[in-house]
Each structure stands twice: as C-alpha cells, then as structure tokens.
Design an enzyme around this catalytic site. Structure first.
Site, mmCIF file in Angstrom:
data_model
loop_
_atom_site.group_PDB
_atom_site.id
_atom_site.type_symbol
_atom_site.label_atom_id
_atom_site.label_comp_id
_atom_site.label_asym_id
_atom_site.label_seq_id
_atom_site.Cartn_x
_atom_site.Cartn_y
_atom_site.Cartn_z
ATOM 1 N N HIS A 129 0.820 -1.225 0.000
ATOM 2 C CA HIS A 129 0.000 0.000 0.000
ATOM 3 C C HIS A 129 0.852 1.272 0.000
ATOM 4 O O HIS A 129 0.299 2.376 -0.044
ATOM 5 C CB HIS A 129 -0.936 0.037 1.210
ATOM 6 C CG HIS A 129 -1.950 -1.066 1.221
ATOM 7 N ND1 HIS A 129 -2.828 -1.272 0.175
ATOM 8 C CD2 HIS A 129 -2.233 -2.025 2.131
ATOM 9 C CE1 HIS A 129 -3.602 -2.314 0.446
ATOM 10 N NE2 HIS A 129 -3.259 -2.800 1.626
ATOM 11 N N ASP B 93 -2.528 -10.431 -2.233
ATOM 12 C CA ASP B 93 -3.092 -9.944 -0.969
ATOM 13 C C ASP B 93 -4.583 -9.624 -1.195
ATOM 14 O O ASP B 93 -4.982 -9.250 -2.306
ATOM 15 C CB ASP B 93 -2.329 -8.694 -0.514
ATOM 16 C CG ASP B 93 -2.745 -8.196 0.867
ATOM 17 O OD1 ASP B 93 -2.017 -8.466 1.832
ATOM 18 O OD2 ASP B 93 -3.807 -7.526 0.975
ATOM 19 N N HIS C 241 -6.222 -7.104 -0.269
ATOM 20 C CA HIS C 241 -6.435 -5.684 -0.578
ATOM 21 C C HIS C 241 -5.704 -5.293 -1.868
ATOM 22 O O HIS C 241 -4.612 -5.795 -2.133
ATOM 23 C CB HIS C 241 -5.928 -4.811 0.570
ATOM 24 C CG HIS C 241 -6.561 -5.129 1.896
ATOM 25 N ND1 HIS C 241 -5.982 -6.010 2.792
ATOM 26 C CD2 HIS C 241 -7.713 -4.702 2.457
ATOM 27 C CE1 HIS C 241 -6.763 -6.101 3.870
ATOM 28 N NE2 HIS C 241 -7.817 -5.325 3.692
ATOM 29 N N ASP D 74 -4.555 -12.686 3.591
ATOM 30 C CA ASP D 74 -5.819 -12.193 4.158
ATOM 31 C C ASP D 74 -7.026 -12.513 3.281
ATOM 32 O O ASP D 74 -8.148 -12.085 3.582
ATOM 33 C CB ASP D 74 -5.756 -10.689 4.508
ATOM 34 C CG ASP D 74 -4.961 -9.862 3.535
ATOM 35 O OD1 ASP D 74 -4.583 -10.384 2.466
ATOM 36 O OD2 ASP D 74 -4.712 -8.676 3.827
HETATM 37 C C1 SP5 Z 1 -1.018 -5.079 4.042
HETATM 38 C C2 SP5 Z 1 -2.480 -5.076 4.337
HETATM 39 O O1 SP5 Z 1 -3.115 -6.120 4.267
HETATM 40 N N1 SP5 Z 1 -3.038 -3.908 4.740
HETATM 41 C C3 SP5 Z 1 -4.426 -3.832 5.011
HETATM 42 C C4 SP5 Z 1 -4.835 -2.549 5.628
HETATM 43 C C5 SP5 Z 1 -6.324 -2.506 5.837
HETATM 44 N N2 SP5 Z 1 -6.700 -1.479 6.749
HETATM 45 C C6 SP5 Z 1 -8.093 -1.106 6.722
HETATM 46 C C7 SP5 Z 1 -8.918 -2.058 7.489
HETATM 47 C C8 SP5 Z 1 -10.395 -1.781 7.397
HETATM 48 C C9 SP5 Z 1 -11.066 -3.038 7.838
HETATM 49 N N3 SP5 Z 1 -12.464 -3.034 7.876
HETATM 50 C C10 SP5 Z 1 -12.999 -4.356 8.240
HETATM 51 C C11 SP5 Z 1 -13.748 -4.352 9.509
HETATM 52 C C12 SP5 Z 1 -13.926 -5.766 9.985
HETATM 53 N N4 SP5 Z 1 -14.633 -5.795 11.249
HETATM 54 ZN ZN ZN Z 2 -4.175 -7.028 2.810
#
Ligand code: SP5
Ligand code: ZN
Length: 345
Positions: free
Chosen positions: A166, A200, A202, A289
C-alpha cells in the site's frame, strides 16, 4: 528454500490503530504474525532462515521520493521533540496525521504535521520509534530474496514485516511504509522484464502507483473490489496503466464471498497475462488475508485453495521472489503461507 528474515520488526508495534469510522483498536499488523509464521516454518525440513544483507538506501530511492523517506526517518523524533506530553509516555503513543492534504495542494508542506497529512493516506500506518528501522530492514529482506533469485535462478521468500504494497512513491498507508515488493521488482528490472502478481486481499495501490506509467514491469492485483473494500480509491478494473504503461497494469476486483473456485478463475486469467508478457522474473506480493476467517477479509480461500494457488503460480516456472504482505488470522497464518511456499521449494 531461502527465507530472509530479521527480528528488527519486533519493536514496530504501535499500541493502536484507528479503524473504520474512527474506532481505536489494537494494532492488527503485529509481531505475533511473524511468530506464527516462524513456528510453522520450523516444522518443515526445507526452510533455511537467513539474515538479510544491507543494500543501503539507493534501491529505495530508485522507487520512493527522497523527501518522503526523510519524513519516515525523522517523524518520530521530531514529534517527541515537539510535544513533552508524548515524550513523557512514548510507548502509549503512535504518530498519525490529523489532517489530510488530498493532494489538492500546490506545495509539499514544510512542517512535520503538514507532511504527515501529505504523505500518510490513512490511520493504520502508525509511526513509532522503531518503524523506520523495521521498514528499511523489511525492504532489505525483499532485496536479499530478489538478489538470491537473480544469482541462483531459484525461488526465495522475503519474510517482510512491515508489509509494503500500500506504500506508493510518496505515501504510506495500510500498515505499509516502504514498498518491499516494488523495490525488489525495480532492482530486478535492470536485469530483465519483471511481473508483479499481488494476491493480498487488498488492492496493491502502492505498487500500482509506482509502476503505473512503466511498460517494463507488468503489475497485476487480485483483490476485494474497492467498491466495498479498503483502499477504496484504487484497484478498479478500468485502471489499466497510463502513458507508456498503458495496458501494463491489471486489476481483478472480486465480490464479497469469493471462494476457491471463483478466485482460481481470476488467477488463471492473470497467469495467462503473465505468460503473454513473458517476464524474466516474477515477484509475488503474498498476502494471506484472502483466508476464510481473516478478520480483515471477506473472501473464503481455504488451505487447499492456497495450495492450488501456489501450484498454479509455480507452474509458470519463473524465478520467483515471494514477498510477505498481509494476513491477520494469526492462528492459521503460518500454515497458510507454508502451504503456498511448499510449491516453490
Ligand atoms: C497489508 C495489508 O493487508 N493492509 C491492510 C490494511 C487494511 N486497513 C483497513 C482495514 C479496514 C477493515 N475493515 C474491516 C472491519 C472488519 N470488522
Ligand atoms: Zn491485505
């Protein structure tokens, strides 16, 4: 298999992050993730843990803006110097912006807080005392893996923490500060064409940013659709590169609930594009993830799924540099990454 790893990540353990809507929660991207992976690797008879080499800052400056890296290096001490309350209890604090530039600015701010709003895209890439050292070491793990792959034509694993995909040319976000996979891929790109495949959960928005206008590095990301998922502002299907790089970026945004079968269908299309590009090197941004049960993900990939994903990528028979990204179901993380890696040994 060579696995490049350092304990330097341990003290990068911010006491909190700010989650969806402003909730303060314990930092999900924590050192325990690496302990789970180390434990699973120790049970195998093929993992060879090796400390990283020091590549200096030049390979990082080849990808990231110098002023941005200087900001990462100095933010913590500058903050402590400027705020006696923070200096009195540093372990309870983490540096984050409170304003966001949205890049609607004609100047790069000169002050610490101004730069924070300019260089940080969210409230999860918290900076603490050890963050910069951990991030540089993490990148050295990625570079060491790439260097090993280059010299031996064999796959290697960069067990990187913090993750990197990211982080863009001049921004941090999503637990990422320096884009490990991109620095490694850019280093390899002087030796031959490179493809980066980001698995990943994301979207790899940092990697997308870094290579968006380049045709010598193909970037592909398979992920939760930004229509509903972080990073929200990149990773859409119609983002396909620009200028010379037009046609050399590909996003596969997938719906909530994506399981093995649907995922593998997208993966096969991605692998077809990589074959057509015919790279000399492959870099994998390996986030786990997508796992069914990950607290940050909405996909349903199983252990069998990770084995099949690994098998199909390995079938390309390319010298492959595998870089650790996300994955937050800590109890399953070790087994999942080992299951993927087994296909490359
Ligand atoms: C490297 C990597 O996997 N970074 C991911 C960063 C994500 N951060 C934002 C998370 C928002 C999650 N929302 C989900 C709520 C679940 N209860
Ligand atoms: Zn991720």
């Amino acid at each position: 298999m060579k696995i490049f790893y350092s304990d330097n990540h341990r003290r990068h353990h911010p006491p909190f992050e700010v989650f969806d809507g402003g909730k303060r929660v314990p930092y999900l991207e924590n050192p325990d993730r690496m302990d789970q992976i180390l434990k699973a690797l120790q049970k195998t008879d093929w993992s060879e843990l090796t400390p990283p080499l020091d590549f200096g800052l030049d390979p990082i400056y080849a990808v990231h803006d110098k002023d941005y890296i200087a900001f990462l290096a100095s933010a913590w001490t500058k903050w402590l110097d400027s705020d006696p309350e923070v200096a009195a209890s540093p372990e309870q604090n983490a540096f984050l912006p409170a304003t966001f530039a949205l890049r609607k600015t004609s100047h790069i701010p000169a002050t610490l807080l101004g730069k924070a709003g300019y260089y940080m895209t969210d409230l999860s890439a918290c900076i603490v005392e050890a963050t910069y050292t951990a991030a540089v070491t993490s990148t050295n793990c990625a570079l060491s893996a790439a260097d090993f792959v280059f010299r031996n034509r064999q796959s290697a694993f960069g067990l990187c923490r913090p993750p990197g995909h990211h982080a863009g040319k001049d921004f941090a976000g999503g637990y990422c500060f320096i884009n490990n996979a991109s620095v490694a891929a850019n280093w390899l790109s002087s030796k031959g064409r490179v493809a980066i495949l980001d698995i990943d959960y994301h979207a790899g928005n940092g990697t997308q940013d870094i290579f968006y206008k380049r045709s010598d590095v193909l970037t592909i990301s398979i992920h939760g659709d930004p229509y509903y998922e972080y990073p929200h502002f990149a990773g859409f299907a119609d983002e396909t590169g620009a200028d010379a790089g037009l046609g050399f970026h590909k996003n596969f945004p997938l719906p909530k609930g994506t399981g093995n079968k649907e995922y593998l269908f997208a993966l096969d299309e991605a692998l077809g594009l990589i074959k057509k590009f015919s790279p000399a090197y492959l870099v994998i941004s390996a986030g786990m993830d997508t796992f069914d049960g990950d607290p940050l993900g909405k996909f349903k990939i199983t252990r069998e799924g990770f084995n099949e994903i690994g098998k199909r990528i390995a079938a390309l028979q390319l010298p492959t540099t595998i870089i650790m990204e996300g994955g937050y179901a800590n109890e399953a993380l070790g087994v999942n990454i080992v299951t993927l890696l087994e296909n490359f040994k």
